[in-house]
Write a protein that holds these residues in place. Structure first.
Motif, PDB file in Angstrom:
ATOM      1  N   UNK A  91       0.840  -1.251  -0.025  1.00 53.66           N
ATOM      2  CA  UNK A  91       0.047   0.093  -0.085  1.00 53.66           C
ATOM      3  C   UNK A  91       0.879   1.217   0.090  1.00 53.66           C
ATOM      4  N   UNK A 111       9.973   7.453 -11.864  1.00 50.78           N
ATOM      5  CA  UNK A 111      10.124   8.059 -13.252  1.00 50.78           C
ATOM      6  C   UNK A 111       9.145   8.956 -13.563  1.00 50.78           C
ATOM      7  N   UNK A 112       8.227   9.324 -12.798  1.00 56.21           N
ATOM      8  CA  UNK A 112       7.186  10.441 -13.138  1.00 56.21           C
ATOM      9  C   UNK A 112       7.763  11.692 -12.133  1.00 56.21           C
ATOM     10  N   UNK A 133       3.976   7.239  -7.267  1.00 55.75           N
ATOM     11  CA  UNK A 133       3.109   6.444  -8.071  1.00 55.75           C
ATOM     12  C   UNK A 133       3.839   6.328  -9.428  1.00 55.75           C
ATOM     13  N   UNK A 134       3.447   5.343  -9.946  1.00 53.44           N
ATOM     14  CA  UNK A 134       4.392   5.103 -11.513  1.00 53.44           C
ATOM     15  C   UNK A 134       5.573   4.047 -11.287  1.00 53.44           C
ATOM     16  N   UNK A 135       6.231   3.971 -12.249  1.00 56.71           N
ATOM     17  CA  UNK A 135       7.424   3.065 -12.198  1.00 56.71           C
ATOM     18  C   UNK A 135       8.369   3.757 -11.375  1.00 56.71           C
ATOM     19  N   UNK A 153       6.964  -1.725 -12.064  1.00 49.51           N
ATOM     20  CA  UNK A 153       5.665  -1.062 -11.908  1.00 49.51           C
ATOM     21  C   UNK A 153       5.014  -1.794 -10.624  1.00 49.51           C
ATOM     22  N   UNK A 154       4.555  -0.838  -9.949  1.00 47.91           N
ATOM     23  CA  UNK A 154       4.199  -1.071  -8.367  1.00 47.91           C
ATOM     24  C   UNK A 154       2.629  -0.938  -8.211  1.00 47.91           C
TER      25      UNK A 154
ATOM     26  N   UNK B  45      -4.586   5.303 -15.797  1.00 46.74           N
ATOM     27  CA  UNK B  45      -3.264   5.296 -14.881  1.00 46.74           C
ATOM     28  C   UNK B  45      -2.555   4.059 -14.766  1.00 46.74           C
ATOM     29  N   UNK B  49       1.046   3.320 -16.519  1.00 44.62           N
ATOM     30  CA  UNK B  49       2.246   2.823 -15.605  1.00 44.62           C
ATOM     31  C   UNK B  49       2.816   1.476 -16.233  1.00 44.62           C
ATOM     32  N   UNK B  52       4.756   2.515 -19.526  1.00 47.72           N
ATOM     33  CA  UNK B  52       5.981   3.404 -19.278  1.00 47.72           C
ATOM     34  C   UNK B  52       7.070   2.372 -18.648  1.00 47.72           C
ATOM     35  N   UNK B  53       6.525   1.610 -17.865  1.00 44.47           N
ATOM     36  CA  UNK B  53       7.442   0.759 -17.220  1.00 44.47           C
ATOM     37  C   UNK B  53       7.940  -0.330 -18.213  1.00 44.47           C
ATOM     38  N   UNK B  82       4.314  -6.868 -16.435  1.00 44.13           N
ATOM     39  CA  UNK B  82       3.919  -5.752 -15.450  1.00 44.13           C
ATOM     40  C   UNK B  82       2.214  -5.494 -15.478  1.00 44.13           C
ATOM     41  N   UNK B  86       0.902  -4.999 -11.693  1.00 40.84           N
ATOM     42  CA  UNK B  86      -0.138  -3.767 -11.325  1.00 40.84           C
ATOM     43  C   UNK B  86      -1.490  -4.460 -10.879  1.00 40.84           C
ATOM     44  N   UNK B  93      -4.561  -5.814  -2.290  1.00 39.25           N
ATOM     45  CA  UNK B  93      -5.035  -4.825  -1.010  1.00 39.25           C
ATOM     46  C   UNK B  93      -6.628  -4.708  -1.020  1.00 39.25           C
TER      47      UNK B  93
END
Lengths: 154, 201
Positions: A91, A111-112, A133-135, A153-154, B45, B49, B52-53, B82, B86, B93
Motif C-alpha cells: 500500500x 520515473x514520473x 506513483x508510477x514506475x 511497476x508497483x 493510470x 504505468x 511506461x515501465x 507488468x 499492477x 489490497x
C-alpha cells in the motif's frame, strides 16, 4: 496458428489494414509521449552496478496458483556483487533491508516524479512511507559502492 | 519511397543513443503494448504505468538484445508481466477478493496471447508496408479504411481519381503492399519461426 487469408484476398486485406491503422490510432497520446520520453533515462545511472531480481513473491504465488489467502505485501529480493537488498511493498509503503547488514543511502527513484532519499539504520533497515506513483527503481549507495535495480511497476 | 529500416538496425542505433531510432521503435511496437494492455480493462493510470515501465525496461535492456527478431516477444512478455504486477498489487489490497481466484482468471486471459502477438506483428508489418508505398498509393488506402467510411465520390474528389478507377487502383495498391519489404519480411517462414521462439513460452 492464425492464417493470413488476406495475402490472396483483397477484401480480407482491407479489413486487416483497417484494423492495423485503427489500432495505431487508438494509442493514447500520453502513452506515446511517455514511451518516447523513457529514452532520456538511457544514460542516467548507467555506470552503477545493477541489482538483479532474484525473487518476487507476486510471481512465486502465480507459479503455484495458490488459492489460499495471501499476504497483502509484495516481497522482492535483489542481488549484486557482495550485496543483497530485500524490499516489501504494501500500500505505497516500502520497508527494506540491505544485506549484509550495513548503513546505506537508499533512493526510491520515480520515473514520473521526484526521488525520495532515506538512510538505513545500522542494521541496514529502512522505511519509506509514501512511494511515488508510477514506475520506480531503488538505488542503494553503501560506503564501498553504488547499486541500482531495474524499473518496477508497483 | 521510404526506406524500411530493420528492427535490428533500430535497436543498434537506439543503443548508441539515437533518439529517432528509439522513436521509430516506439511507433512500431507501442500498438502491441497497448493492444495487450487493453484486454485487461486497466484504469488509464495503470495502463500508463505498465506501458511506461515496459519502455523504461527496454531502455535498460537495449544493449542486451542479441536477437532483434525476439524483440516483439520480449515486449509482449514484459507487458504481461507488468500488467500482473499492477493488478496483483491491487488485488492484494482489495478485501473483496481474498481468495486469490484472480490469478486463475488472469491465466485464462493469457491463453491466446501468442495469437495476439502474431496478429499484432501482422498489423505492424502492414503499417510499415503502408509507409513504404508511394504517397498517392498510401493516401488512397488510408481513405479506403477510414472509419467512418468515406464514400467513393468523396475519395474521387480528394484524389482526383475517377470513381471507376478506384477499385482497380485499390487492387494494384494492395499488390504493392504485399510486395513491400515489411510485409515480405513478416511472411518469411524463418522470420515467423524466430518470432514464435522469441515469445518465451
Amino acid at each position: 496458428m492464425t492464417s493470413f487469408d488476406w495475402m490472396d484476398d483483397d477484401d480480407a486485406m482491407m479489413l486487416e489494414l483497417k484494423a492495423a491503422v485503427a489500432e495505431a490510432d487508438a494509442v493514447p497520446e500520453r502513452l506515446l509521449r511517455d514511451a518516447k520520453a523513457a529514452f532520456a533515462w538511457r544514460t542516467v545511472d548507467q555506470e552503477l552496478e545493477r541489482l538483479t531480481l532474484e525473487s518476487d513473491s507476486l510471481f512465486d504465488d502465480l507459479a503455484l496458483v495458490r488459492g489460499d489467502e495471501d499476504t497483502a505485501s509484495r516481497v522482492l529480493s535483489f542481488e549484486g556483487s557482495g550485496i543483497g537488498l530485500e524490499i516489501e511493498i504494501n500500500d505505497r509503503v516500502v520497508v527494506g533491508q540491505v544485506f549484509p547488514m550495513r548503513a546505506a543511502l537508499i533512493t526510491i527513484v520515480g520515473a514520473a516524479g521526484p526521488s525520495i532519499e532515506t538512510r538505513t539504520d545500522d542494521l541496514g533497515c529502512f522505511v519509506v512511507d509514501r512511494i511515488p506513483n508510477g514506475p520506480l527503481r531503488v538505488r542503494c549507495d553503501t560506503q564501498e559502492s553504488s547499486f541500482i535495480t531495474d524499473w518496477l511497476a508497483t | 519511397m521510404m526506406q524500411t529500416v530493420g528492427v535490428g538496425e533500430l535497436v543498434a542505433a537506439a543503443a548508441r543513443g539515437d533518439q529517432s531510432a528509439w522513436t521509430a521503435l516506439v511507433e512500431r511496437y507501442l500498438p502491441l503494448v497497448y493492444s495487450i494492455v487493453r484486454r485487461f480493462r486497466l484504469s488509464d493510470k495503470d495502463a500508463e504505468d505498465v506501458s511506461q515501465t515496459v519502455w523504461l525496461r527496454l531502455v535498460e535492456h537495449l544493449d542486451a538484445i542479441r536477437e532483434p527478431k525476439a524483440l516483439p516477444g520480449w515486449i509482449a512478455t514484459t507487458t504481461r508481466h507488468e500488467i500482473l504486477a499492477v493488478l496483483g498489487a491491487k488485488r492484494r489490497t482489495d478485501p473483496m477478493d481474498p481468495t486469490g481466484s484472480w490469478l486463475l482468471d488472469l491465466q485464462g486471459t493469457f491463453v491466446d496471447l501468442d495469437d495476439e502477438l502474431l496478429r499484432a506483428e501482422a498489423a505492424s508489418a502492414l503499417r510499415n508496408g503502408l509507409a513504404e508505398l508511394e504517397p498517392e498509393q498510401r493516401t488512397l488506402l488510408l481513405l479506403l479504411v477510414e472509419d467512418p467510411p468515406v464514400s467513393y465520390g468523396e475519395i474521387s474528389r480528394i484524389t482526383g481519381m475517377p470513381i471507376g478507377s478506384i477499385g482497380p487502383t485499390r487492387s494494384r495498391c494492395l499488390k504493392k503492399l504485399r510486395a513491400t519489404s515489411s510485409v515480405q519480411a513478416f511472411l518469411r517462414p524463418d522470420g515467423m519461426q524466430d518470432r514464435m521462439d522469441g515469445g518465451q513460452r
